[in-house]
Write an enzyme that holds these catalytic residues in place. Structure first.
Site, PDB file in Angstrom:
ATOM      1  N   LYS A 145       9.493   8.474  -4.498  1.00  0.00           N
ATOM      2  CA  LYS A 145       8.428   8.505  -5.587  1.00  0.00           C
ATOM      3  C   LYS A 145       7.275   8.724  -4.755  1.00  0.00           C
ATOM      4  CE  LYS A 145       6.771   4.604  -7.093  1.00  0.00           C
ATOM      5  NZ  LYS A 145       5.358   4.260  -6.850  1.00  0.00           N
ATOM      6  N   ASN A 146       6.855   7.975  -3.598  1.00  0.00           N
ATOM      7  CA  ASN A 146       5.465   8.042  -3.180  1.00  0.00           C
ATOM      8  C   ASN A 146       5.401   9.255  -2.032  1.00  0.00           C
ATOM      9  OD1 ASN A 146       4.962   5.544  -4.567  1.00  0.00           O
ATOM     10  ND2 ASN A 146       5.318   4.240  -2.875  1.00  0.00           N
ATOM     11  N   CYS A 197      -5.454  -3.839  -9.991  1.00  0.00           N
ATOM     12  CA  CYS A 197      -4.214  -3.793 -10.601  1.00  0.00           C
ATOM     13  C   CYS A 197      -3.581  -5.160 -10.261  1.00  0.00           C
ATOM     14  CB  CYS A 197      -3.353  -2.704 -10.193  1.00  0.00           C
ATOM     15  SG  CYS A 197      -2.507  -2.631  -8.684  1.00  0.00           S
ATOM     16  N   ARG A 206      -7.369  -3.255  -4.717  1.00  0.00           N
ATOM     17  CA  ARG A 206      -7.178  -1.981  -4.401  1.00  0.00           C
ATOM     18  C   ARG A 206      -8.361  -1.065  -4.620  1.00  0.00           C
ATOM     19  NH1 ARG A 206      -1.137  -0.445  -6.649  1.00  0.00           N
ATOM     20  NH2 ARG A 206      -1.288   0.750  -4.631  1.00  0.00           N
ATOM     21  N   ASP A 227       6.328  -3.137  -0.020  1.00  0.00           N
ATOM     22  CA  ASP A 227       6.991  -2.702  -1.048  1.00  0.00           C
ATOM     23  C   ASP A 227       8.392  -3.237  -1.134  1.00  0.00           C
ATOM     24  OD1 ASP A 227       5.029  -1.201  -2.194  1.00  0.00           O
ATOM     25  OD2 ASP A 227       5.569   0.601  -1.510  1.00  0.00           O
ATOM     26  N   ARG A 269       9.116   2.913 -13.722  1.00  0.00           N
ATOM     27  CA  ARG A 269       8.089   3.713 -13.006  1.00  0.00           C
ATOM     28  C   ARG A 269       8.574   4.192 -11.879  1.00  0.00           C
ATOM     29  NH1 ARG A 269       2.837   0.990 -12.255  1.00  0.00           N
ATOM     30  NH2 ARG A 269       2.627   2.831 -10.958  1.00  0.00           N
TER      31      ARG A 269
HETATM   32  N1  EPU Z   1      -7.727  -0.351   1.031  1.00  0.00           N
HETATM   33  C1  EPU Z   1      -9.034  -0.651   0.989  1.00  0.00           C
HETATM   34  N2  EPU Z   1      -9.684   0.921   0.717  1.00  0.00           N
HETATM   35  C2  EPU Z   1      -9.169   1.694   0.403  1.00  0.00           C
HETATM   36  C3  EPU Z   1      -7.810   1.846   0.178  1.00  0.00           C
HETATM   37  C4  EPU Z   1      -6.921   0.771   0.360  1.00  0.00           C
HETATM   38  O1  EPU Z   1      -9.201  -1.615   1.356  1.00  0.00           O
HETATM   39  O2  EPU Z   1     -10.011   2.715   0.057  1.00  0.00           O
HETATM   40  C5  EPU Z   1      -6.752  -1.782   1.199  1.00  0.00           C
HETATM   41  C6  EPU Z   1      -5.934  -2.155  -0.044  1.00  0.00           C
HETATM   42  O3  EPU Z   1      -6.425  -2.785  -0.985  1.00  0.00           O
HETATM   43  C7  EPU Z   1      -4.712  -2.498   0.704  1.00  0.00           C
HETATM   44  C8  EPU Z   1      -4.528  -1.750   1.813  1.00  0.00           C
HETATM   45  O4  EPU Z   1      -5.665  -1.251   2.164  1.00  0.00           O
HETATM   46  O5  EPU Z   1      -4.806  -3.917   0.978  1.00  0.00           O
HETATM   47  C9  EPU Z   1      -3.147  -0.816   1.747  1.00  0.00           C
HETATM   48  O6  EPU Z   1      -3.489  -0.009   0.815  1.00  0.00           O
HETATM   49  P1  EPU Z   1      -3.062   1.580   0.594  1.00  0.00           P
HETATM   50  O7  EPU Z   1      -4.281   2.391   0.431  1.00  0.00           O
HETATM   51  O8  EPU Z   1      -2.249   1.880   1.731  1.00  0.00           O
HETATM   52  O9  EPU Z   1      -2.178   1.586  -0.608  1.00  0.00           O
HETATM   53  P2  EPU Z   1      -1.994   2.652  -1.802  1.00  0.00           P
HETATM   54  O10 EPU Z   1      -2.124   4.084  -1.000  1.00  0.00           O
HETATM   55  O11 EPU Z   1      -2.807   2.246  -2.986  1.00  0.00           O
HETATM   56  C10 EPU Z   1       0.717   3.291  -1.342  1.00  0.00           C
HETATM   57  C11 EPU Z   1       1.774   3.146  -2.236  1.00  0.00           C
HETATM   58  C12 EPU Z   1       2.097   1.765  -2.803  1.00  0.00           C
HETATM   59  C13 EPU Z   1       2.378   0.675  -1.325  1.00  0.00           C
HETATM   60  C14 EPU Z   1       1.118   0.771  -0.413  1.00  0.00           C
HETATM   61  C15 EPU Z   1       1.325   0.256   1.009  1.00  0.00           C
HETATM   62  C16 EPU Z   1       1.588   5.309  -3.331  1.00  0.00           C
HETATM   63  C17 EPU Z   1       1.424   6.209  -4.439  1.00  0.00           C
HETATM   64  N3  EPU Z   1       1.591   3.941  -3.400  1.00  0.00           N
HETATM   65  O12 EPU Z   1      -0.720   2.624  -2.167  1.00  0.00           O
HETATM   66  O13 EPU Z   1       3.360   1.752  -3.453  1.00  0.00           O
HETATM   67  O14 EPU Z   1       2.357  -0.367  -1.750  1.00  0.00           O
HETATM   68  O15 EPU Z   1       0.858   2.437  -0.149  1.00  0.00           O
HETATM   69  O16 EPU Z   1       2.425   0.687   1.410  1.00  0.00           O
HETATM   70  O17 EPU Z   1       2.080   5.908  -2.385  1.00  0.00           O
HETATM   71  C18 EPU Z   1       4.905   1.129  -4.996  1.00  0.00           C
HETATM   72  O18 EPU Z   1       5.526   2.090  -4.978  1.00  0.00           O
HETATM   73  O19 EPU Z   1       5.487  -0.007  -5.620  1.00  0.00           O
HETATM   74  C19 EPU Z   1       3.369   0.910  -4.434  1.00  0.00           C
HETATM   75  C20 EPU Z   1       2.842  -0.308  -4.888  1.00  0.00           C
END
Ligand code: EPU
Length: 418
Positions: free
Chosen positions: A22-23, A117, A122, A305, A397
């Site tokens: 998915k991701n 969320c 996030r 995850d 999802r």
């Molecule tokens: N963060 C920041 N600022 C930003 C972006 C992120 O501080 O601008 C922080 C977040 O708050 C968090 C950390 O960085 O503490 C990591 O977040 P990340 O941005 O890597 O997460 P994401 O890209 O929003 C993706 C996956 C998530 C998975 C995370 C971590 C997708 C669509 N989602 O989220 O997947 O948990 O990386 O590996 O790729 C799931 O599939 O259930 C899911 C939540």
């Protein structure tokens, strides 16, 4: 709203075929917006609600999207709307992945701000700072992010945290920027490398994906391509947890063990047997698991995850395990539900101390986010009696044909409308 009824206590046996990630599919769909000519054909796309939501979003923007089996064809043409509306972003944060491609290709994007969320605040500050460094003007108003740029320009960007979707957004934006972009402290998840493979097939010039330094040489035009999405490592780990907790024996097929080294190390330390076989690997366990400590971290660390599913396993293990959640600040929503099933878990800040109990008991529980829900399924399969999981739209999802796959392994599970 559907519920899932699980009558636990069966040792699950047989084989299960893993779907595409998915991701990885979500950013690949967003990347299709960059193609000026020819269709993007994505294969091995999982049939889950988040993917359908992303397809709807591309459709609302004016792209032609056709799904057939596990393939999705996208003909972006010229978009008629450069806006990701609140209603869609609200249901799926990954909609933010359209921001970089739209800005890069059209010089304008309006995306509803995703907000917080269940698993944490996030923020998306790193996405926005990176785009600004590439010359975009970003305005935030009325809950929307509005970006403008005549043409993005290459920049040196350092990510304070290796954000996964942040890296993906900037990587996509940089492919059409003028000059070179360097992303330092980039996320190294396999999904980033998969996105880079698609972008390269579309004509982009990228080096260093899968490492913490990605270098992109901007070009003026990308075209469609055919790309097969990598297997879902989180779905894989979830079925491995199901095999381990139920003292079963499951051949997990169509997947790649290499992407899960950190999880496999911990599962082995807990007493699970894992052996390569066919296009995947076999997971089996006999007797009680042992408690092991786990700390989540960005790839190649232990994935956040999989934290909830692993905690369900540890709830039944012999001894105590300490689970530290270092990626998201609020990802222990499953703890209260696992406790309702008899688990002995105490949380303090980012740590959960799990004292293994000899058995869990089925109970009515509530799903709160995708992976928390998965942990309740894992626990329910091993619990005595019936577990009723409500709000399973979270599971839909990210897991395709969950009941069907579990039933084939011998689980007594069914979905009911409430
Ligand atoms: N963060 C920041 N600022 C930003 C972006 C992120 O501080 O601008 C922080 C977040 O708050 C968090 C950390 O960085 O503490 C990591 O977040 P990340 O941005 O890597 O997460 P994401 O890209 O929003 C993706 C996956 C998530 C998975 C995370 C971590 C997708 C669509 N989602 O989220 O997947 O948990 O990386 O590996 O790729 C799931 O599939 O259930 C899911 C939540």
């Amino acid at each position: 709203m559907d519920k899932l009824l699980i009558d636990g206590g069966v040792a699950l046996k047989g084989s299960v075929l893993i779907d595409g990630a998915k991701n990885a599919a979500l950013p690949a769909l967003a990347a299709s917006l960059l193609a000026e000519d020819r269709e993007v054909l994505l294969q091995n796309v999982p049939s889950v609600v988040d993917i359908r939501t992303m397809c709807r979003l591309l459709g609302v923007m004016g792209a032609t999207v056709e799904a057939e089996g596990t393939s999705i064809r996208i003909l972006p043409g010229d978009l008629t709307s450069l806006e990701a509306p609140y209603d869609l972003v609200r249901t799926m944060r990954a909609s933010i992945l359209t921001l970089g491609p739209m800005l890069a290709r059209y010089g304008y994007a309006k995306v509803s701000s995703p907000g917080g969320c269940a698993i944490g605040e996030r923020p998306i500050d790193l996405h926005l700072a990176g785009l600004k460094a590439m010359g975009a003007r970003i305005d935030l108003h009325e809950g929307y992010i509005e970006g403008r740029a005549d043409r993005l320009v290459g920049a040196e960007i350092y990510l304070d945290t290796p954000s996964v979707t942040g890296t993906e957004n900037l990587l996509m934006a940089a492919t059409l920027a003028e000059g070179n972009t360097i992303i330092e402290n980039a996320a190294m998840e396999p999904e980033i490398s998969d996105l880079a493979a698609l972008l390269k097939a579309m004509g982009a010039s990228i080096e260093g994906e899968g490492t913490e330094r990605i270098e992109i040489k901007g070009t003026t035009r990308l075209v469609g391509a055919t790309h097969r999405i990598i297997p879902d490592r989180i779905e894989t780990a979830t079925y491995a947890a199901v095999a381990a907790i139920s003292q079963g024996d499951i051949l997990i097929e169509g997947t790649d063990k290499e992407m899960l080294s950190s999880v496999i190390r911990k599962m082995t330390a807990a007493g699970t047997s894992i052996t390569p076989e066919g296009s995947g690997f076999r997971v089996s366990s006999t007797g009680r698991l042992r408690g092991v400590d786990v700390t989540t971290a960005p790839y190649p660390g232990f994935p956040t995850d999989v934290q909830a599913q692993f905690m369900a396993m540890m709830a039944l293990a012999q001894g105590t395990s300490v689970i530290r959640e270092m990626v998201f600040e609020n990802r222990f929503m499953h703890v209260a539900e696992l406790r309702r099933m008899g688990a002995d878990i105490r949380t303090e800040g980012a740590s959960a101390v799990v004292r293994g109990v000899p058995s869990l008991e089925g109970a009515p529980v509530m799903a709160t986010d995708l992976r928390a829900s998965a942990s309740l399924v894992v626990a329910g399969l091993a619990a005595r009696g019936r577990t009723t999981i409500s709000r399973i739209y979270h599971l839909d999802r990210g897991y395709s044909r969950l009941e069907e796959k579990l039933s084939r392994l011998g689980a007594r599970v069914r979905r009911v409308k409430s």
